[in-house]
Design a protein around this motif. Structure first.
Motif, PDB file in Angstrom:
ATOM      1  N   HIS A   1       0.843  -1.202   0.000  1.00 15.77           N
ATOM      2  CA  HIS A   1       0.000   0.000   0.000  1.00 15.77           C
ATOM      3  C   HIS A   1       0.876   1.248   0.000  1.00 15.77           C
ATOM      4  O   HIS A   1       1.800   1.353   0.805  1.00 15.77           O
ATOM      5  CB  HIS A   1      -0.902   0.043   1.241  1.00 15.77           C
ATOM      6  CG  HIS A   1      -1.890  -1.070   1.312  1.00 15.77           C
ATOM      7  ND1 HIS A   1      -3.003  -1.136   0.519  1.00 15.77           N
ATOM      8  CD2 HIS A   1      -1.925  -2.172   2.099  1.00 15.77           C
ATOM      9  CE1 HIS A   1      -3.690  -2.226   0.808  1.00 15.77           C
ATOM     10  NE2 HIS A   1      -3.050  -2.874   1.767  1.00 15.77           N
TER      11      HIS A   1
ATOM     12  N   GLN B   1      -3.197  10.072   5.092  1.00 14.64           N
ATOM     13  CA  GLN B   1      -3.653   8.746   5.517  1.00 14.64           C
ATOM     14  C   GLN B   1      -2.857   8.252   6.710  1.00 14.64           C
ATOM     15  O   GLN B   1      -3.409   7.628   7.620  1.00 14.64           O
ATOM     16  CB  GLN B   1      -3.561   7.764   4.354  1.00 14.64           C
ATOM     17  CG  GLN B   1      -4.558   8.035   3.260  1.00 14.64           C
ATOM     18  CD  GLN B   1      -4.280   7.240   2.002  1.00 14.64           C
ATOM     19  OE1 GLN B   1      -3.143   6.838   1.727  1.00 14.64           O
ATOM     20  NE2 GLN B   1      -5.319   7.005   1.215  1.00 14.64           N
TER      21      GLN B   1
ATOM     22  N   ARG C   1     -13.867  11.390   2.612  1.00 15.59           N
ATOM     23  CA  ARG C   1     -13.244  10.893   1.369  1.00 15.59           C
ATOM     24  C   ARG C   1     -11.968  10.115   1.685  1.00 15.59           C
ATOM     25  O   ARG C   1     -11.719   9.058   1.120  1.00 15.59           O
ATOM     26  CB  ARG C   1     -12.931  12.049   0.414  1.00 15.59           C
ATOM     27  CG  ARG C   1     -14.124  12.517  -0.390  1.00 15.59           C
ATOM     28  CD  ARG C   1     -13.706  13.412  -1.546  1.00 15.59           C
ATOM     29  NE  ARG C   1     -13.028  14.625  -1.125  1.00 15.59           N
ATOM     30  CZ  ARG C   1     -13.633  15.754  -0.784  1.00 15.59           C
ATOM     31  NH1 ARG C   1     -14.940  15.831  -0.798  1.00 15.59           N
ATOM     32  NH2 ARG C   1     -12.921  16.803  -0.412  1.00 15.59           N
ATOM     33  N   GLN C   2     -11.149  10.660   2.587  1.00 16.93           N
ATOM     34  CA  GLN C   2      -9.912   9.976   2.983  1.00 16.93           C
ATOM     35  C   GLN C   2     -10.231   8.635   3.650  1.00 16.93           C
ATOM     36  O   GLN C   2      -9.585   7.625   3.375  1.00 16.93           O
ATOM     37  CB  GLN C   2      -9.091  10.853   3.939  1.00 16.93           C
ATOM     38  CG  GLN C   2      -8.453  12.041   3.284  1.00 16.93           C
ATOM     39  CD  GLN C   2      -7.250  11.674   2.442  1.00 16.93           C
ATOM     40  OE1 GLN C   2      -6.751  10.551   2.460  1.00 16.93           O
ATOM     41  NE2 GLN C   2      -6.774  12.627   1.675  1.00 16.93           N
TER      42      GLN C   2
ATOM     43  N   GLN D   1     -12.895   6.800   3.221  1.00 15.43           N
ATOM     44  CA  GLN D   1     -13.389   5.879   2.180  1.00 15.43           C
ATOM     45  C   GLN D   1     -12.238   5.231   1.423  1.00 15.43           C
ATOM     46  O   GLN D   1     -12.284   4.031   1.120  1.00 15.43           O
ATOM     47  CB  GLN D   1     -14.318   6.601   1.198  1.00 15.43           C
ATOM     48  CG  GLN D   1     -15.736   6.764   1.696  1.00 15.43           C
ATOM     49  CD  GLN D   1     -16.371   5.439   2.125  1.00 15.43           C
ATOM     50  OE1 GLN D   1     -16.764   5.296   3.273  1.00 15.43           O
ATOM     51  NE2 GLN D   1     -16.460   4.473   1.237  1.00 15.43           N
ATOM     52  N   ASN D   2     -11.201   6.008   1.132  1.00 14.85           N
ATOM     53  CA  ASN D   2     -10.022   5.446   0.459  1.00 14.85           C
ATOM     54  C   ASN D   2      -9.361   4.382   1.322  1.00 14.85           C
ATOM     55  O   ASN D   2      -8.943   3.329   0.822  1.00 14.85           O
ATOM     56  CB  ASN D   2      -9.018   6.545   0.105  1.00 14.85           C
ATOM     57  CG  ASN D   2      -9.489   7.421  -1.032  1.00 14.85           C
ATOM     58  OD1 ASN D   2     -10.289   7.006  -1.863  1.00 14.85           O
ATOM     59  ND2 ASN D   2      -9.009   8.651  -1.067  1.00 14.85           N
TER      60      ASN D   2
ATOM     61  N   LYS E   1     -11.493   1.257   1.171  1.00 13.01           N
ATOM     62  CA  LYS E   1     -11.271   0.555  -0.107  1.00 13.01           C
ATOM     63  C   LYS E   1      -9.944  -0.190  -0.118  1.00 13.01           C
ATOM     64  O   LYS E   1      -9.820  -1.235  -0.736  1.00 13.01           O
ATOM     65  CB  LYS E   1     -11.299   1.541  -1.275  1.00 13.01           C
ATOM     66  CG  LYS E   1     -12.680   2.047  -1.620  1.00 13.01           C
ATOM     67  CD  LYS E   1     -12.612   3.057  -2.760  1.00 13.01           C
ATOM     68  CE  LYS E   1     -13.943   3.752  -2.917  1.00 13.01           C
ATOM     69  NZ  LYS E   1     -13.846   4.938  -3.785  1.00 13.01           N
TER      70      LYS E   1
END
Length: 150
Positions: free
Chosen positions: A28, A34, A65-66, A68-69, A72
């Motif tokens: 990753h 993050q 949004r962060q 959600q990333n 995922k």
């Protein structure tokens, strides 16, 4: 007197805070933002999304949004608070926990190395100075806010 902004610019660059990614762990690529999110979640027991957004000084939409990333990527899960279904709680997955721990170990190792070039007195002085600076910044109404034109 030294240019304060220049000192902070240099320190920011040396910490890599301007880099797009802070590190690549377990396949990753983790951004600096993050990394901060993972750290803050790791420091708390099932924090809410709003709690972490507030701690990081970001609005909930940007933070969402962060998050959600990270979901995922399989590093984070979100679940409804049993006491208030409108509130989402954040939990690191085992991969998320591994990455948070790895980043923490790497940062501590880096700081240990940097501090090894200083005497014990200098180390204490810097730690105390950073604590004082953090306290002073917390008192400012401009802390964690975009700069407004005057």
């Amino acid at each position: 007197m030294q240019n304060k902004r220049e000192l902070f610019q240099v320190m920011t660059r040396r910490f890599g805070l301007l880099n797009k990614n802070c590190c690549s762990i377990g396949g990753h690529d983790i951004s600096v933002a993050q990394s901060h999110i993972l750290y803050e979640i790791d420091q708390r027991d099932h924090p809410s999304m709003q709690q972490i957004a507030d701690i990081l000084g970001t609005d909930i939409t940007t933070f969402s949004r962060q998050a959600q990333n990270l979901i995922k990527m399989g590093l984070l899960t979100k679940q409804a608070d049993p006491n208030d279904r409108r509130v989402s709680l954040l939990i690191l997955t085992s991969d998320g926990q591994y990455i948070a721990n790895t980043i923490n170990q790497q940062m501590n190792s880096y700081l240990d190395e940097v501090f090894s070039y200083l005497t014990p007195f200098e180390q204490q002085t810097i730690i105390h100075s950073i604590q004082l600076l953090n306290e002073a910044m917390a008192k400012s109404d401009r802390c964690c806010s975009p700069i407004q034109e005057e």
